[in-house]
Design a protein around this motif. Sequence first.
Motif, PDB file in Angstrom:
ATOM      1  N   GLN A  47       0.861  -1.173   0.000  1.00 53.03           N
ATOM      2  CA  GLN A  47       0.000   0.000   0.000  1.00 53.03           C
ATOM      3  C   GLN A  47       0.903   1.230   0.000  1.00 53.03           C
ATOM      4  OE1 GLN A  47      -2.654  -0.162   3.328  1.00 53.03           O
ATOM      5  NE2 GLN A  47      -3.596  -2.063   2.656  1.00 53.03           N
ATOM      6  N   ASN A  50       0.094   8.699   0.139  1.00 54.19           N
ATOM      7  CA  ASN A  50       0.707   9.977  -0.200  1.00 54.19           C
ATOM      8  C   ASN A  50       0.181  11.050   0.741  1.00 54.19           C
ATOM      9  OD1 ASN A  50       1.671  12.334  -1.285  1.00 54.19           O
ATOM     10  ND2 ASN A  50       0.851  12.014  -3.325  1.00 54.19           N
ATOM     11  N   ASP A  55       0.150  15.809  -5.465  1.00 55.18           N
ATOM     12  CA  ASP A  55       0.023  14.541  -6.178  1.00 55.18           C
ATOM     13  C   ASP A  55       1.402  14.048  -6.592  1.00 55.18           C
ATOM     14  OD1 ASP A  55      -2.687  14.973  -5.936  1.00 55.18           O
ATOM     15  OD2 ASP A  55      -3.024  15.425  -8.055  1.00 55.18           O
ATOM     16  N   ARG A  57       3.589  10.304  -8.424  1.00 54.60           N
ATOM     17  CA  ARG A  57       3.443   9.156  -9.315  1.00 54.60           C
ATOM     18  C   ARG A  57       4.612   8.208  -9.081  1.00 54.60           C
ATOM     19  NH1 ARG A  57       0.722   7.969 -13.851  1.00 54.60           N
ATOM     20  NH2 ARG A  57      -0.305   9.991 -13.841  1.00 54.60           N
ATOM     21  N   THR A  73       0.266  -4.147 -14.478  1.00 54.85           N
ATOM     22  CA  THR A  73      -1.134  -4.284 -14.108  1.00 54.85           C
ATOM     23  C   THR A  73      -1.727  -5.397 -14.963  1.00 54.85           C
ATOM     24  OG1 THR A  73      -3.164  -3.067 -13.598  1.00 54.85           O
ATOM     25  CG2 THR A  73      -2.147  -2.619 -15.756  1.00 54.85           C
ATOM     26  N   PHE A  91       2.109   4.642 -11.761  1.00 48.67           N
ATOM     27  CA  PHE A  91       0.838   4.691 -11.027  1.00 48.67           C
ATOM     28  C   PHE A  91       0.696   6.031 -10.324  1.00 48.67           C
ATOM     29  CE2 PHE A  91       2.192   0.094 -10.531  1.00 48.67           C
ATOM     30  CZ  PHE A  91       1.449  -0.367 -11.603  1.00 48.67           C
ATOM     31  N   SER A  92      -0.406   6.702 -10.580  1.00 50.54           N
ATOM     32  CA  SER A  92      -0.698   7.982  -9.948  1.00 50.54           C
ATOM     33  C   SER A  92      -1.081   7.757  -8.484  1.00 50.54           C
ATOM     34  CB  SER A  92      -1.857   8.654 -10.692  1.00 50.54           C
ATOM     35  OG  SER A  92      -2.219   9.841 -10.040  1.00 50.54           O
ATOM     36  N   ILE A  93      -0.508   8.591  -7.614  1.00 50.32           N
ATOM     37  CA  ILE A  93      -0.858   8.540  -6.200  1.00 50.32           C
ATOM     38  C   ILE A  93      -1.242   9.958  -5.779  1.00 50.32           C
ATOM     39  CG2 ILE A  93      -0.130   7.923  -3.865  1.00 50.32           C
ATOM     40  CD1 ILE A  93       1.819   6.152  -6.218  1.00 50.32           C
ATOM     41  N   LYS A  97      -4.300  10.271  -0.640  1.00 48.77           N
ATOM     42  CA  LYS A  97      -4.909   9.003  -1.059  1.00 48.77           C
ATOM     43  C   LYS A  97      -3.923   7.847  -0.921  1.00 48.77           C
ATOM     44  CE  LYS A  97      -8.660  11.002  -2.601  1.00 48.77           C
ATOM     45  NZ  LYS A  97      -9.936  10.847  -1.993  1.00 48.77           N
ATOM     46  N   HIS A  99      -2.786   4.117  -2.857  1.00 54.61           N
ATOM     47  CA  HIS A  99      -2.853   3.273  -4.054  1.00 54.61           C
ATOM     48  C   HIS A  99      -2.339   1.894  -3.664  1.00 54.61           C
ATOM     49  CE1 HIS A  99      -3.052   2.531  -8.389  1.00 54.61           C
ATOM     50  NE2 HIS A  99      -2.013   1.747  -8.194  1.00 54.61           N
ATOM     51  N   LEU A 101      -1.068  -1.861  -4.404  1.00 59.42           N
ATOM     52  CA  LEU A 101      -0.500  -2.815  -5.354  1.00 59.42           C
ATOM     53  C   LEU A 101      -0.869  -4.181  -4.799  1.00 59.42           C
ATOM     54  CD1 LEU A 101       3.054  -1.322  -6.074  1.00 59.42           C
ATOM     55  CD2 LEU A 101       0.841  -0.672  -7.026  1.00 59.42           C
ATOM     56  N   ASP A 106      -2.491  -3.927  -9.934  1.00 59.86           N
ATOM     57  CA  ASP A 106      -1.191  -3.284 -10.089  1.00 59.86           C
ATOM     58  C   ASP A 106      -0.175  -3.955  -9.173  1.00 59.86           C
ATOM     59  OD1 ASP A 106      -2.568  -1.524 -11.724  1.00 59.86           O
ATOM     60  OD2 ASP A 106      -2.640   0.086 -10.241  1.00 59.86           O
TER      61      ASP A 106
END
Length: 161
Positions: A47, A50, A55, A57, A73, A91-93, A97, A99, A101, A106
Amino acid sequence: MSFTSKFFAAALAVSVALPAFADGIMIKDAYARTSMKGAKTGAAFMQIMNHSGTDDRLIDAKSSIAKKVELHTHEDMGEGVMKMVHVEEGFSIPDGKMHGLARGGDHVMFMGLTQDMNHGDTVEVTLTFEKAGDVVVQIPVDLERQDHGAMKHGDMDHSNN
């Protein structure tokens, strides 16, 4: 294995599984696995949180455990067929938030393993973020972990088509 040996092995696993931090990026609940002894591929899951105020990535991953490491992915090809694909843009984070895996989604893919991934070992992985830079993570190898919704690795199409 004696109780003392099991205790020290468990303590080591907990110590390497602790979250990693860098510039507001936190990595937690990381683990790596492979399908069987002698496999040429493996993967890492985690996990990524951020809390940097902007933002970011995940754009790359590196490790000496494999000849090639990529961000991957799964794409639904229809009729129950899933294909694993390299995600070149990463991968955008978003700020604030998380993200995940996870198996069946992903993940960090290790190709051309240079050594076996044995249960209880650790794998050093450098995650590169567009803004936060490099985050080095010590990831425990957990071959026994069962994740909900995990896909069978053997059902994947690993071709680059």
